[in-house]
Design a protein around this motif. Structure first.
Motif, mmCIF file in Angstrom:
data_model
loop_
_atom_site.group_PDB
_atom_site.id
_atom_site.type_symbol
_atom_site.label_atom_id
_atom_site.label_comp_id
_atom_site.label_asym_id
_atom_site.label_seq_id
_atom_site.Cartn_x
_atom_site.Cartn_y
_atom_site.Cartn_z
ATOM 1 N N VAL A 11 -2.255 24.502 40.184
ATOM 2 C CA VAL A 11 -1.705 24.049 38.901
ATOM 3 C C VAL A 11 -0.356 24.721 38.704
ATOM 4 C CG1 VAL A 11 -2.117 23.806 36.426
ATOM 5 C CG2 VAL A 11 -4.067 23.985 37.977
ATOM 6 N N ASP A 12 0.670 23.911 38.485
ATOM 7 C CA ASP A 12 1.996 24.453 38.186
ATOM 8 C C ASP A 12 2.187 24.373 36.670
ATOM 9 O OD1 ASP A 12 4.606 25.076 37.831
ATOM 10 O OD2 ASP A 12 5.419 23.547 39.188
ATOM 11 N N THR A 13 1.801 25.459 35.985
ATOM 12 C CA THR A 13 1.808 25.420 34.514
ATOM 13 C C THR A 13 3.227 25.370 33.938
ATOM 14 O OG1 THR A 13 1.562 27.817 34.518
ATOM 15 C CG2 THR A 13 -0.431 26.533 34.153
ATOM 16 N N CYS A 20 -0.765 19.786 25.288
ATOM 17 C CA CYS A 20 -1.439 18.782 26.125
ATOM 18 C C CYS A 20 -2.740 19.363 26.674
ATOM 19 C CB CYS A 20 -0.533 18.367 27.285
ATOM 20 S SG CYS A 20 -1.362 17.314 28.504
ATOM 21 N N ILE A 21 -3.828 18.614 26.525
ATOM 22 C CA ILE A 21 -5.104 19.047 27.115
ATOM 23 C C ILE A 21 -5.723 17.890 27.907
ATOM 24 C CG2 ILE A 21 -5.672 20.913 25.489
ATOM 25 C CD1 ILE A 21 -7.569 18.838 24.099
ATOM 26 N N ASP A 22 -4.867 17.049 28.476
ATOM 27 C CA ASP A 22 -5.357 15.861 29.187
ATOM 28 C C ASP A 22 -6.298 16.214 30.340
ATOM 29 O OD1 ASP A 22 -3.850 14.492 27.429
ATOM 30 O OD2 ASP A 22 -2.522 13.529 28.878
ATOM 31 N N CYS A 23 -5.974 17.280 31.086
ATOM 32 C CA CYS A 23 -6.833 17.647 32.230
ATOM 33 C C CYS A 23 -8.193 18.136 31.731
ATOM 34 C CB CYS A 23 -6.167 18.695 33.108
ATOM 35 S SG CYS A 23 -5.737 20.217 32.246
ATOM 36 N N GLY A 82 2.270 15.706 36.408
ATOM 37 C CA GLY A 82 2.165 15.973 37.850
ATOM 38 C C GLY A 82 2.028 17.457 38.149
ATOM 39 N N ALA A 83 1.347 18.183 37.246
ATOM 40 C CA ALA A 83 1.253 19.638 37.393
ATOM 41 C C ALA A 83 0.089 20.074 38.284
ATOM 42 C CB ALA A 83 1.101 20.279 36.010
ATOM 43 N N ILE A 84 -0.869 19.166 38.509
ATOM 44 C CA ILE A 84 -2.079 19.561 39.252
ATOM 45 C C ILE A 84 -2.131 18.863 40.606
ATOM 46 C CG2 ILE A 84 -4.618 19.649 39.194
ATOM 47 C CD1 ILE A 84 -4.506 19.609 36.189
ATOM 48 N N SER A 85 -2.529 19.630 41.598
ATOM 49 C CA SER A 85 -2.709 19.041 42.920
ATOM 50 C C SER A 85 -4.090 19.453 43.451
ATOM 51 C CB SER A 85 -1.586 19.545 43.823
ATOM 52 O OG SER A 85 -1.955 19.411 45.151
#
Ligand code: SF4
Ligand code: SF4
Length: 205
Positions: A11-13, A20-23, A82-85
């Motif tokens: 996660v690139d915070t 935002c709490i979408d994840c 696009g913060a999570i991979s």
């Protein structure tokens, strides 16, 4: 050496938007907690009470219970920045043979632990699989009342390197849907999801 499943999640915070709490909302297993922190690292209780200038100084922290995560990638796809991979633990294939599905049957959709991996199409009312999110746990195949209406194939496991022949055999078994299906069937269809969750190590003991 003991082989471990690799849960490759980053996660690139620095890309996260404050608020935002979408994840967190997307995770079907409730494994994500997003918190907003002050510049000196204290959690912010009431974000709404702060002005825009103060909000700009805040940082976002995303905590993921990685040891329970089956790497479904829902959080990655739902993140607008696009913060999570996420790299999947299992690679594989899932097919729904819709010709064989009894009219109105939703057993596979009901048992699937990952939101959206199986869904009912609004167009034809039939069940479809979305490979992006499937974790190849096999619970749907066990719950399905019809032989071969669903096929789940696991082709690769993302695990730490092992040199022991015994472990490689065990890992081969874990990757083989035939062996897994047999094992799960022996435990009874009702227990299929629980067994799959345990096998995938995403349920707390
Ligand atoms: S990969 Fe899936 S289960 Fe894991 S944290 Fe993301 S949404 Fe949750
Ligand atoms: S294999 Fe598991 S995750 Fe994939 S569709 Fe079936 S129940 Fe859902």
């Amino acid at each position: 050496s003991f082989p471990l499943l690799i849960r490759d999640i980053t996660v690139d915070t620095s890309k996260c938007k404050v608020g935002c709490i979408d994840c967190e909302e997307a995770c079907p297993l409730d494994l994500i907690k997003v918190t907003v922190l002050t510049p000196d690292g204290k959690p912010v209780e009431n974000l709404e009470a702060l002005g825009e200038a103060e909000k700009k100084k805040l940082k976002v922290n995303v905590e993921i219970e990685k040891d329970r995560c089956p790497c479904c990638r829902l959080c990655e796809f739902k993140c607008p920045e696009g913060a999570i991979s996420v790299r999947k633990i299992f690679t594989g294939k899932i097919r729904v043979n819709r010709e064989k599905c009894p009219e109105g049957c939703r057993d596979c959709v009901d048992v699937c632990p990952i939101t959206g991996a199986l869904y009912v199409s609004e167009k034809d009312g039939k069940v479809y699989a979305d490979e992006r999110f499937c974790v190849y746990c096999g619970a749907c195949k066990i719950a399905c009342p019809v032989e071969d209406a669903i096929t789940v194939e696991r082709t690769r496991i993302n695990h730490t390197v092992v040199r022991s022949g015994a472990w490689n055999k065990a890992l081969e078994k874990l990757a083989s849907p035939l062996v897994v299906t047999k094992e799960l069937k022996a435990r009874g269809a009702v227990k299929a999801l629980e067994a799959a969750e345990k096998r995938m190590q995403w349920r707390k003991p």
